[in-house]
Design a protein around this motif. Sequence first.
Motif, PDB file in Angstrom:
ATOM      1  N   LYS A  65       0.826  -1.202   0.000  1.00  0.00           N
ATOM      2  CA  LYS A  65       0.000   0.000   0.000  1.00  0.00           C
ATOM      3  C   LYS A  65       0.863   1.255   0.000  1.00  0.00           C
ATOM      4  CE  LYS A  65      -3.945   0.047   2.105  1.00  0.00           C
ATOM      5  NZ  LYS A  65      -5.019   0.089   3.112  1.00  0.00           N
ATOM      6  N   GLU A  66       1.958   1.209   0.752  1.00  0.00           N
ATOM      7  CA  GLU A  66       2.832   2.386   0.890  1.00  0.00           C
ATOM      8  C   GLU A  66       3.574   2.711  -0.411  1.00  0.00           C
ATOM      9  OE1 GLU A  66       4.583   5.509   3.073  1.00  0.00           O
ATOM     10  OE2 GLU A  66       3.065   4.114   3.782  1.00  0.00           O
ATOM     11  N   PHE A  67       4.073   1.684  -1.099  1.00  0.00           N
ATOM     12  CA  PHE A  67       4.936   1.918  -2.267  1.00  0.00           C
ATOM     13  C   PHE A  67       4.252   1.643  -3.592  1.00  0.00           C
ATOM     14  CE2 PHE A  67       7.973   0.257   1.060  1.00  0.00           C
ATOM     15  CZ  PHE A  67       8.207   1.508   1.579  1.00  0.00           C
ATOM     16  N   CYS A  68       2.967   1.347  -3.591  1.00  0.00           N
ATOM     17  CA  CYS A  68       2.206   1.124  -4.829  1.00  0.00           C
ATOM     18  C   CYS A  68       2.872   0.082  -5.725  1.00  0.00           C
ATOM     19  CB  CYS A  68       1.998   2.429  -5.585  1.00  0.00           C
ATOM     20  SG  CYS A  68       1.096   3.664  -4.663  1.00  0.00           S
ATOM     21  N   CYS A  69       3.143  -1.069  -5.149  1.00  0.00           N
ATOM     22  CA  CYS A  69       3.734  -2.154  -5.926  1.00  0.00           C
ATOM     23  C   CYS A  69       3.086  -3.462  -5.493  1.00  0.00           C
ATOM     24  CB  CYS A  69       5.247  -2.214  -5.722  1.00  0.00           C
ATOM     25  SG  CYS A  69       5.731  -2.627  -4.048  1.00  0.00           S
ATOM     26  N   ASN A  70       3.329  -4.513  -6.233  1.00  0.00           N
ATOM     27  CA  ASN A  70       2.791  -5.814  -5.893  1.00  0.00           C
ATOM     28  C   ASN A  70       3.874  -6.629  -5.204  1.00  0.00           C
ATOM     29  OD1 ASN A  70       0.959  -7.828  -5.660  1.00  0.00           O
ATOM     30  ND2 ASN A  70       0.778  -8.259  -7.858  1.00  0.00           N
ATOM     31  N   GLY A  71       3.453  -7.675  -4.499  1.00  0.00           N
ATOM     32  CA  GLY A  71       4.420  -8.506  -3.802  1.00  0.00           C
ATOM     33  C   GLY A  71       3.788  -9.773  -3.288  1.00  0.00           C
ATOM     34  N   THR A  72       4.642 -10.641  -2.715  1.00  0.00           N
ATOM     35  CA  THR A  72       4.181 -11.915  -2.197  1.00  0.00           C
ATOM     36  C   THR A  72       5.126 -12.380  -1.094  1.00  0.00           C
ATOM     37  OG1 THR A  72       3.508 -14.149  -2.795  1.00  0.00           O
ATOM     38  CG2 THR A  72       5.462 -13.284  -3.882  1.00  0.00           C
ATOM     39  N   VAL A  73       4.646 -13.346  -0.309  1.00  0.00           N
ATOM     40  CA  VAL A  73       5.480 -13.996   0.703  1.00  0.00           C
ATOM     41  C   VAL A  73       5.776 -15.397   0.196  1.00  0.00           C
ATOM     42  CG1 VAL A  73       5.622 -14.810   3.079  1.00  0.00           C
ATOM     43  CG2 VAL A  73       4.468 -12.670   2.576  1.00  0.00           C
ATOM     44  N   VAL A  74       7.070 -15.719   0.067  1.00  0.00           N
ATOM     45  CA  VAL A  74       7.497 -17.003  -0.464  1.00  0.00           C
ATOM     46  C   VAL A  74       8.101 -17.819   0.674  1.00  0.00           C
ATOM     47  CG1 VAL A  74       9.051 -18.131  -2.100  1.00  0.00           C
ATOM     48  CG2 VAL A  74       7.938 -15.999  -2.714  1.00  0.00           C
ATOM     49  N   GLU A  75       7.732 -19.101   0.748  1.00  0.00           N
ATOM     50  CA  GLU A  75       8.271 -19.996   1.770  1.00  0.00           C
ATOM     51  C   GLU A  75       9.506 -20.703   1.200  1.00  0.00           C
ATOM     52  OE1 GLU A  75       8.729 -21.475   5.369  1.00  0.00           O
ATOM     53  OE2 GLU A  75       6.975 -20.283   4.906  1.00  0.00           O
ATOM     54  N   ASP A  76      10.675 -20.481   1.827  1.00  0.00           N
ATOM     55  CA  ASP A  76      11.929 -21.095   1.404  1.00  0.00           C
ATOM     56  C   ASP A  76      12.337 -22.109   2.471  1.00  0.00           C
ATOM     57  OD1 ASP A  76      15.227 -20.816   1.337  1.00  0.00           O
ATOM     58  OD2 ASP A  76      14.272 -20.761  -0.630  1.00  0.00           O
ATOM     59  N   PRO A  77      12.785 -23.310   2.075  1.00  0.00           N
ATOM     60  CA  PRO A  77      13.128 -24.308   3.098  1.00  0.00           C
ATOM     61  C   PRO A  77      14.315 -23.901   3.983  1.00  0.00           C
ATOM     62  CG  PRO A  77      13.598 -25.119   0.885  1.00  0.00           C
ATOM     63  CD  PRO A  77      12.884 -23.824   0.729  1.00  0.00           C
ATOM     64  N   GLU A  78      15.281 -23.177   3.437  1.00  0.00           N
ATOM     65  CA  GLU A  78      16.458 -22.777   4.211  1.00  0.00           C
ATOM     66  C   GLU A  78      16.259 -21.431   4.903  1.00  0.00           C
ATOM     67  OE1 GLU A  78      19.777 -22.719   1.619  1.00  0.00           O
ATOM     68  OE2 GLU A  78      19.638 -24.847   1.129  1.00  0.00           O
ATOM     69  N   LEU A  79      15.652 -20.468   4.215  1.00  0.00           N
ATOM     70  CA  LEU A  79      15.572 -19.100   4.714  1.00  0.00           C
ATOM     71  C   LEU A  79      14.272 -18.785   5.442  1.00  0.00           C
ATOM     72  CD1 LEU A  79      16.986 -17.374   1.509  1.00  0.00           C
ATOM     73  CD2 LEU A  79      18.246 -18.057   3.549  1.00  0.00           C
ATOM     74  N   GLY A  80      13.314 -19.663   5.386  1.00  0.00           N
ATOM     75  CA  GLY A  80      12.017 -19.379   6.004  1.00  0.00           C
ATOM     76  C   GLY A  80      11.151 -18.557   5.069  1.00  0.00           C
ATOM     77  N   GLN A  81      10.357 -17.658   5.631  1.00  0.00           N
ATOM     78  CA  GLN A  81       9.484 -16.822   4.816  1.00  0.00           C
ATOM     79  C   GLN A  81      10.253 -15.599   4.320  1.00  0.00           C
ATOM     80  OE1 GLN A  81       6.099 -16.028   7.330  1.00  0.00           O
ATOM     81  NE2 GLN A  81       4.945 -17.693   6.385  1.00  0.00           N
ATOM     82  N   VAL A  82      10.171 -15.352   3.018  1.00  0.00           N
ATOM     83  CA  VAL A  82      10.854 -14.233   2.376  1.00  0.00           C
ATOM     84  C   VAL A  82       9.806 -13.360   1.701  1.00  0.00           C
ATOM     85  CG1 VAL A  82      12.563 -13.587   0.632  1.00  0.00           C
ATOM     86  CG2 VAL A  82      12.906 -15.642   1.987  1.00  0.00           C
ATOM     87  N   ILE A  83       9.887 -12.050   1.931  1.00  0.00           N
ATOM     88  CA  ILE A  83       8.975 -11.103   1.299  1.00  0.00           C
ATOM     89  C   ILE A  83       9.577 -10.671  -0.032  1.00  0.00           C
ATOM     90  CG2 ILE A  83       7.907  -8.827   1.466  1.00  0.00           C
ATOM     91  CD1 ILE A  83       7.881  -9.168   4.482  1.00  0.00           C
ATOM     92  N   GLN A  84       8.789 -10.738  -1.099  1.00  0.00           N
ATOM     93  CA  GLN A  84       9.227 -10.289  -2.421  1.00  0.00           C
ATOM     94  C   GLN A  84       8.355  -9.129  -2.863  1.00  0.00           C
ATOM     95  OE1 GLN A  84       9.014 -13.625  -5.075  1.00  0.00           O
ATOM     96  NE2 GLN A  84      11.025 -14.391  -4.470  1.00  0.00           N
ATOM     97  N   LEU A  85       9.003  -8.078  -3.390  1.00  0.00           N
ATOM     98  CA  LEU A  85       8.288  -6.913  -3.906  1.00  0.00           C
ATOM     99  C   LEU A  85       8.753  -6.626  -5.326  1.00  0.00           C
ATOM    100  CD1 LEU A  85       8.622  -4.539  -0.833  1.00  0.00           C
ATOM    101  CD2 LEU A  85       6.544  -5.652  -1.598  1.00  0.00           C
TER     102      LEU A  85
END
Length: 113
Positions: A65-85
């Motif tokens: 909402k703040e930066f007017c872009c799309n994104g998702t939360v990806v589950e990685d087996p080594e890194l855990g949850q990663v936010i992608q924008l």
Amino acid sequence: MSDLDAQIPTTFDPFAEANADNAGAGSKEYVHIRVQQRNGRKSLTTVQGLKKEYSKTKILKDLKKEFCCNGTVVEDPELGQVIQLQGDQRKNVSTFLIQAGIVKKEQIKIHGF
């Protein structure tokens, strides 16, 4: 015998202070903000290392909402949850996380070109 005991040198570790300082620095957890080049001028910003107690989906919702872009939360087996924008949002995300009080400025590592 007491004279001999007084003359025996004790073991001295010149690096004891440095090791004590590094122990605190090694335990500090960093939040890594990276940019990945996709194709052409397109890029992707990833945020990893946020504490597990924070809801990644709520943070993502505010970031989108703040930066007017799309994104998702990806589950990685080594890194855990990663936010992608979408886009290069490294500076924006770092200032947002600091102002929201999620992390301190010293805990953020920004990677990329």
